[in-house]
Structure formats: C-alpha cells, structure tokens
Design an enzyme around this catalytic site. Structure first.
Site, PDB file in Angstrom:
ATOM      1  N   HIS A 201      39.151  33.096  37.633  1.00 45.93           N
ATOM      2  CA  HIS A 201      39.219  34.456  37.082  1.00 45.93           C
ATOM      3  C   HIS A 201      37.893  34.867  36.439  1.00 45.93           C
ATOM      4  O   HIS A 201      37.852  35.791  35.629  1.00 45.93           O
ATOM      5  CB  HIS A 201      40.335  34.555  36.051  1.00 45.93           C
ATOM      6  CG  HIS A 201      41.680  34.155  36.561  1.00 45.93           C
ATOM      7  ND1 HIS A 201      42.281  34.786  37.617  1.00 45.93           N
ATOM      8  CD2 HIS A 201      42.536  33.168  36.183  1.00 45.93           C
ATOM      9  CE1 HIS A 201      43.461  34.217  37.859  1.00 45.93           C
ATOM     10  NE2 HIS A 201      43.628  33.230  37.000  1.00 45.93           N
TER      11      HIS A 201
ATOM     12  N   HIS B 215      47.092  35.880  40.696  1.00 46.30           N
ATOM     13  CA  HIS B 215      47.127  34.660  41.510  1.00 46.30           C
ATOM     14  C   HIS B 215      47.784  34.959  42.847  1.00 46.30           C
ATOM     15  O   HIS B 215      48.186  34.057  43.562  1.00 46.30           O
ATOM     16  CB  HIS B 215      47.913  33.555  40.807  1.00 46.30           C
ATOM     17  CG  HIS B 215      47.525  33.361  39.391  1.00 46.30           C
ATOM     18  ND1 HIS B 215      48.136  34.030  38.352  1.00 46.30           N
ATOM     19  CD2 HIS B 215      46.566  32.588  38.835  1.00 46.30           C
ATOM     20  CE1 HIS B 215      47.566  33.661  37.207  1.00 46.30           C
ATOM     21  NE2 HIS B 215      46.612  32.800  37.473  1.00 46.30           N
TER      22      HIS B 215
END
Lengths: 331, 331
Positions: free
Chosen positions: A57, A219
C-alpha cells in the site's frame, strides 16, 4: 508476472532497505524487524504513534513516518498483517514514557495482531491506546473484515493525531482527536484493473476489458457492483455521492478532499476526477478547505482510485495544517 | 482502452481544471490557455521560469510550479509539444521586467516551439534565455529528437534554476546555473509495459509478457535493446552503470539520486531498485547527498523507471536544499 524485483519472497525486506537508503537522516529500520521508525525515536515527552499493516500500500505507512506524523510503521508481508511481535517492537521503540497510540485499519488480522501487541506492551508497563479506522462506506463486512474496511482516510488520522501528539497532547487527547477524525471521515473506491502479489505470481481477480468494480477494497475484496466502465464524471458522481450520503454534510460545511490513486492510475486521471468532485461539492454549497491528489494508499499496481472526504472544524483544520515531515506527506 | 476520463480529446483541459481546483491558493490557469502559473505571477524583480511540454508526464511540469521552482508550465496535448502562442502567453504572464528563462526538454518540436515563442517575446521587448535538457544517455538521436532526449533530470533543472531565480539571481546567473545542472546530470530508463495515449486508444508499442526494453524514452521511443526481463538488481546495475560511465564520477564525489517511476510501477519496486543503486554507488565510494524516489516524470501508465544522477558541488547543494513549494516537490 512482470515486476522490478529480485526474489518475490524478499520484496518487503528489499523495499525497507531501499527506503532507509533513500532517507537515512529521517528514518531508521529497527534491527531485525520490518519496523521503520523516526530516526529520533523515542521522542521525549511525546506520545508515540504506531501504524502499519500489510505491505503493498506504499507510501502507506512508512511514507508517513516523521515529525508531526507517525513515529513508526510496521510492514507486514504483502497484503498480510504484521505479526504481534513486530508491532510490539515498534511500540517499545517509540515509547518515551508518555504512552503509545496505535492506528489500525479495520481488517480482522490487523486488529487482532495490534491488540495482542498492545497486551504484550501493557504487560511491560507501557500505556497503549488505539483507534480502528473504518472509512470505507462501500460495504459492511468483507473478505478480511468485520464492519467497514479502513482505506485512504487512514492518512488523515495519521496527520491529525500526529499533529496532536507533536504539540504535546496526552495519550487521551490523541485518542479523542483520532476518534474525531474517524467519526468524520468517509471514503469509497473503485478499480479498473487488478494487481499481482509477488509471491502469488498472478492477479488476485480479473476484470473484463470494459469492466470496472465499484467499492472494491484495497486488496481486491469485492465491492458493490461490476459494471461497464463509466466516464470520470460518472465515477465521481457515484463515489462522492455515496460518501456524502453517509457523512450527512450540510451547506457551508468545510471539508478536506483526498483523491487517491491505487497505483497505476495516471495523475492526469486523478485530476480529471478531482475536477468533477469539486463541481459536485460546489453545487451542494460545501466548502473545500484543502485538497490532496496523488498516491497515498495504493494496492501495488492496481488501477483505480478512491475519494475521501473529511468534515472539518477549527481544531481539525489547525492540526491538518501543522508541520509534517514524512517522505510522502510534507506540509 | 481503460481510463478514468471523459472525452479523450479533452483530457488536458479537464486535467487543468482539476489541478486548479485542487490548489487554488498556489496556482492559476491563464484564461483561454493551457498554462498553469504561480498564483502570484509575475513576481516582482524575479526572473520568470517557464517549462512545459506534452502532457502525460505528470506531475511534470505543473507539479513543479511554485515558489523556488517554475513560474509557469505550459501543457501541450498528450505527448505533443505546446504551440508557440501558448508558450508566448506563459512568458508574458511571468515577466516582471527581469526577463524569462525557458527550460526545454530536448525534443525537436519542443525546441522549435519554445524558440519561436522566445522570438515573439523578444519582439515585444522581453529578455528571454533558455536551456535545453538532454540527460538521457541511452541513445543519440531518437524518434522525436536530434541528440539526447530530456527526461527526469529536467526536474533538477527546475529545482536548482528555480532556487537561483528565487534568491534574486539575474537572467544570466539563472542561465549559468541551469547549464551547470545540465552538464552534470545524466539519466537512463527502462520499461516493462507500454501506455496508451487517450486520443489514440491503443498502446503505442508492445512488449511480450517476459520482455523489457532498456533505454526506452518517455514517449515509448526505442531504446538500446529488448531483452528478457531482468531482476531489479540487474536493472539497477545496467541503468546506473551507463549513467556512471557517462558522468565520469570519481571516488568521494557527491551526488543526488533520483529513482523515478514511469507511472504504474509500485513505489515498493522503486525502493527495491534504489537499494541496489545505493549499493553500487557505495562500492565506488560515491557519496549520496540526497535521494528522491517517486513519480516525477511519468509516461501515463507506462511501467518502468529511470535512474538519474546529478553531480553536486557546494553551490548546487545549497540550491537543491532551498525552499520549494510545488505540489509535487516540497522542501
């Protein structure tokens, strides 16, 4: 899988090495861990702030380590929560005796592991408090989450709780302001192409050449619906509309806006989207105090974006504007 | 083609609208043009700095407009030089009587159009000087270029010439320092996947699933060779090696490093590459003064990266460190 990496099982260690090589004067790796901390941690008489989560991320969360932001970020394997012992190391490293505050994105593994770390720390006499960020209005409950997921709105928690800690706020004051941000921040995202976890070697989901998924998680967790790809304006209407509905803003309210890219969406497209987001807000008489456009909370090379709105008051504005010196957030 | 846009032929106008909406206190669009200027332009008694080029390289160049950087950036259509009349508007808008300095990436169209704009401005009594940036060591002459191409090293010219102008340097002094940066900066890039110009609707080139192209330009111009994709370490060795060979650095020289992403390469991969770049430099006894990792000069959603090295002396270090307030460069 086409990636600029060495060993797919070593990407997190290799990344941390390159990160510390880039910013040796501001951050350090805690030896033998995947924790990135402020070079000057622990900072005397200051509450220590720890966040983190699965890697992939970036710049979240190590890019938000620095003065006025986090004291440490714990990097798990890609899209995998860091273990309790890693989080515990971070807590110990940033505690100056004033206590440690944990900022956790709402994923079951993260919440569990950060809470276990907090228990370990408390057993050693360290005061620990936490907030769980759940800004994603797309869905209740999801692949890895009970309740709403935590996504890009987490960056505003880093910034504002970080500013409160930096100006000498107590552990309780940091907790109160972090909860205030969580209560006033909402996000929603969408994706047009997937990403590939290095160790998996293939994309975690597929989207047809003309499809997008609205409400998809960072995700690749399922969203609300798969549709034909819409225009930037239509996407802005859908994302902003859902966020506004949930946040219950009124005319003349002041907000901060974040238009966040998920990894491979060109900045050009983020700005195009931002133009329409501002039009929508202007029509409703909502005043934008500050705007952030860029990559803050990504999903490797996923293409897509999220829109985050944070309702402000004078206290939040002052903390949002305070000095911050992270490699991915500088004000 | 999957993009978050509205009309493919309006992406530049839509982007500029969204950019000004994001940063209304620091930049303005010159009405009826594709020029983004400092909100306070023209700045009294300061040389005005103008750069620009085809769009699609964001944050270049509008992200580098601000105090201590550029006074204006001119946006052409995607991968297309801005026209002379647009550049002329930028020159007029930033001239305070101290003259205007043009920073041009070495592409035939850019050089021609910026030079024509300079002639128009000189005919109106505005003093204009320029530098042409040609940092890409990959190839001599290319699809759109005579000589070497200008790529990410251009950002160091913006930064350092910008600092010289901000501290009151004359037009000649700005030109001298810009030429010094150009003489001391070298870059080389590579790509693993192409990008699609919105109005074209399909990728401008293709690479097989296991291929990379070394030395590829930021518009997809051919590089040196196509090979099987290598590891991050091997890519770092090849790119850094070529740059070092050309720059003729000696032990104990000081440099700045930029590891630049082309658009869809995750920050994780850029940091992995950066780790090896630093190893290579350390082995040669070359000291890294400052490192920049991120997206500075992109090619829409192309995947790939470039490595830039800038040889420093005390003067360049001071100017590199000076205050800069662009949306994509803050120090």
């Amino acid at each position: 899988m086409k990636k600029i990496i060495n060993d797919p099982n070593q990407v997190v260690q290799d990344m941390i090495k390159g990160l510390v090589a880039a910013y040796p004067n501001s951050v350090k790796q805690l030896q033998g861990t995947t924790v990135i901390a402020r070079k000057d941690a622990p900072v005397a008489n200051k509450v220590g702030l720890v966040s983190g989560g699965g890697s992939g991320h970036e710049p979240a969360h190590a890019g938000f380590v620095g003065k006025g932001l986090l004291d440490a970020a714990v990097a798990g394997e890609v899209f995998t929560s860091p273990t309790p012992d890693q989080v515990f190391e971070a807590i110990k490293a940033v505690d100056s005796g004033s206590g440690v505050f944990l900022i956790i994105k709402n994923y079951t593994g993260d919440v569990l592991n950060f809470e276990m770390a907090a228990e370990l720390a408390e057993a050693e006499g360290i005061k620990v408090e936490k907030v769980v960020v759940n800004d994603d209005v797309a869905v209740e409950d999801s692949s890895f989450t009970t309740g709403r997921r935590g996504i890009a709105g987490t960056i505003f928690v880093h910034k504002i709780a970080g500013a409160m800690a930096e100006k000498g706020g107590s552990l309780d004051e940091v907790k109160v302001i972090a909860e205030k941000v969580v209560a006033n921040v909402r996000s929603m995202g969408m994706a047009i192409s997937p990403c590939t976890v290095p160790a998996a070697g293939k994309p975690s989901f597929e989207l047809a050449a003309d499809e997008m998924e609205v409400g998809m998680g960072i995700h690749g967790e399922p969203g609300i619906e798969r549709t034909k790809i819409a225009s930037a304006d239509e996407i802005a209407v859908e994302l902003t509309g859902k966020v506004l509905e949930d946040l219950e803003l009124k005319r003349n309210d002041e907000i901060a806006v974040m238009v966040n890219g998920l990894g491979s969406t060109p900045e050009m497209e983020l700005f195009i989207l931002n133009g329409k987001v501002h039009d929508i807000l202007a029509e409703k008489g909502i005043n934008v105090y500050k705007t952030f456009v860029g990559e803050y909370m990504t999903s490797l090379e996923m293409a897509g974006c999220s829109v985050t709105l944070l309702k402000l008051d004078d206290e939040l504005k002052e903390l949002l504007d305070a000095e911050a010196l992270g490699s991915a957030f500088h004000s």
